[in-house]
Design an enzyme around this catalytic site. Structure first.
Site, PDB file in Angstrom:
ATOM      1  N   ALA A 121       0.834  -1.196   0.000  1.00 29.42           N
ATOM      2  CA  ALA A 121       0.000   0.000   0.000  1.00 29.42           C
ATOM      3  C   ALA A 121       0.876   1.256   0.000  1.00 29.42           C
ATOM      4  O   ALA A 121       1.832   1.337  -0.759  1.00 29.42           O
ATOM      5  CB  ALA A 121      -0.961  -0.033   1.169  1.00 29.42           C
ATOM      6  N   CYS A 122       0.562   2.218   0.850  1.00 30.73           N
ATOM      7  CA  CYS A 122       1.261   3.504   0.812  1.00 30.73           C
ATOM      8  C   CYS A 122       2.723   3.414   1.224  1.00 30.73           C
ATOM      9  O   CYS A 122       3.488   4.356   1.006  1.00 30.73           O
ATOM     10  CB  CYS A 122       0.542   4.510   1.700  1.00 30.73           C
ATOM     11  N   SER A 123       3.136   2.307   1.815  1.00 26.70           N
ATOM     12  CA  SER A 123       4.539   2.122   2.215  1.00 26.70           C
ATOM     13  C   SER A 123       5.355   1.406   1.149  1.00 26.70           C
ATOM     14  O   SER A 123       6.523   1.088   1.383  1.00 26.70           O
ATOM     15  CB  SER A 123       4.613   1.337   3.528  1.00 26.70           C
TER      16      SER A 123
ATOM     17  N   SER B 282       2.108   5.472  -2.384  1.00 30.30           N
ATOM     18  CA  SER B 282       3.524   5.204  -2.115  1.00 30.30           C
ATOM     19  C   SER B 282       4.445   6.261  -2.681  1.00 30.30           C
ATOM     20  O   SER B 282       5.578   6.420  -2.217  1.00 30.30           O
ATOM     21  CB  SER B 282       3.903   3.838  -2.703  1.00 30.30           C
TER      22      SER B 282
ATOM     23  N   PHE C  11       3.740   5.472   5.293  1.00 33.20           N
ATOM     24  CA  PHE C  11       2.890   4.665   6.166  1.00 33.20           C
ATOM     25  C   PHE C  11       1.499   4.604   5.570  1.00 33.20           C
ATOM     26  O   PHE C  11       1.089   5.475   4.794  1.00 33.20           O
ATOM     27  CB  PHE C  11       2.829   5.277   7.565  1.00 33.20           C
TER      28      PHE C  11
END
Length: 375
Positions: free
Chosen positions: A158-160, A336, A361
């Site tokens: 995901a965003c990481s 990301s 995160f």
């Protein structure tokens, strides 16, 4: 963690779509959609069996997020009150995929800044939260289009994803299995956002970023040595997307709100902020770094209030805009890619010996951090 041999970031690149959606434009489209739905369901609303959709506003969006606009691959579909999602026509199997096409520009800029030829790259990691297809890997298609050697693979945290990708590439360089890698983050967030939901219709934008990593011994050019990396995950349903594919039709989704981006914002704020602050504190302590040594924080660009909180926790005071640059107001949340946009646009002024931290995160929960020293 052993510091030798070390990997270094030697180049970065950003592909920005040409189309912009401002908050004002978005609000006009959303409110027109709300009026249509409220008129269609006026009887149910009057009977109390469903609720009217409240209007959005530019002031609400800015105060809730700090976002002022976002770049998208297609604004026409997003701003059509009868559609409210981007029009991204399916491509034939003989055409480059949308993500791979985005990656070419970002990777080309990163390779140019690093002074590295595509054939010198040993690994391509496509690290992103929204993937165009399950297989073949987007990274292998990017490898083919760029003309890199070695191998390629996709990853999704995901965003990481970008920071996890950087750790994976740095670990392979430290282990000696490769000497150079490119980590690329093509994010088509607009295709997974629920543009019809007032609570989240403004959050995301589209973009692609890339960084080149090399064994430090291969270059004496200006670079950012990766002193340490740290990743962590903890399962939570508070940020979720059950639809893994970009190619779909709205009629297939009509009764499946859970198939688009969803989050419990209050729980995310309450649970993610201490998780990230504690993660960074532990990582810096492990590396022997102190807050007063940090010249720059390149944080995940999800929400201005979240970044302000984390910055205060890390530094023990309110960071200056130079210490903690935000690009959120221009790009919105790009999953990301956000922390890498901030790094690419706000790192050239750092002097040899300056220290900085990339941190991302998001869903998972996941958090990744990278400690860098300018050389």
């Amino acid at each position: 963690m052993s510091q030798e041999p070390r990997a270094a970031i030697t180049g970065s690149g950003v592909f920005t779509p040409s189309q912009v959606v401002t908050n004002d434009e978005l609000v006009v489209a959303f409110n027109a959609y709300a009026d249509r739905q409220n008129a269609e369901h006026a009887g149910d609303i009057a009977a109390g069996t469903c609720e009217a959709i409240a209007h959005s506003s530019a002031d609400f969006i800015t105060s809730a997020s700090g976002i002022e606009q976002r770049f998208v691959l297609d604004k026409t579909g997003v701003l059509d009150p009868a559609r409210m999602f981007p029009s991204l026509p399916a491509r034939s199997d003989d055409e480059p995929g949308q993500m791979a096409e985005m990656a070419l520009k970002a990777c080309g800029d990163a390779l140019g800044e690093a002074g590295v030829e595509p054939g010198q790259i040993d690994a391509v990691i496509c690290a992103a939260s929204n993937h165009e297809r399950a297989y073949p890997a987007i990274a292998i298609e990017i490898q083919e289009l760029l003309g890199t050697s070695g191998f390629a693979f996709d990853m999704n945290v995901a965003c990481s994803s970008a920071t996890f990708g950087i750790q994976a590439a740095a670990d392979m360089i430290r282990a000696g299995s490769i000497q150079r890698a490119i980590v690329v983050n093509p994010e088509i967030c607009s295709a997974h956002l629920e543009w019809r939901d007032r609570d989240c219709h403004f959050i995301f934008g589209d973009v692609c970023t890339a960084v080149v990593l090399e064994h430090e011994a291969l270059t004496d050019a200006p670079r950012f040595t990766i002193d340490s990396t740290r990743c962590a995950t903890q399962f939570s349903n508070n940020i979720r997307n059950n639809d893994g594919f970009l190619r779909r039709t709205r009629d297939q989704m009509e009764d499946r709100r859970d198939m688009q981006f969803m989050q419990n914002g209050r729980k995310v704020f309450r649970e993610v902020l201490p998780l990230v602050a504690d993660h960074i504190a532990a990582h810096m302590a492990e590396a022997g770094w102190h807050a007063d040594e940090l010249r720059r924080l390149w944080l995940h660009q999800a929400n201005k209030s979240m970044n302000d909180f984390i910055g205060r926790k890390v530094l023990g005071r309110v960071p200056t805009p130079q210490e903690q640059p935000n690009i959120l107001q221009d790009y919105a949340n790009t999953s990301s890619a956000g922390s890498i946009i901030a790094f690419a646009q706000h790192s050239a002024d750092m002097a040899p010996g300056d220290k900085g931290l990339i941190c991302s995160f998001g869903a998972g929960y996941s958090v990744g951090s990278v400690l860098l020293t300018r050389m």
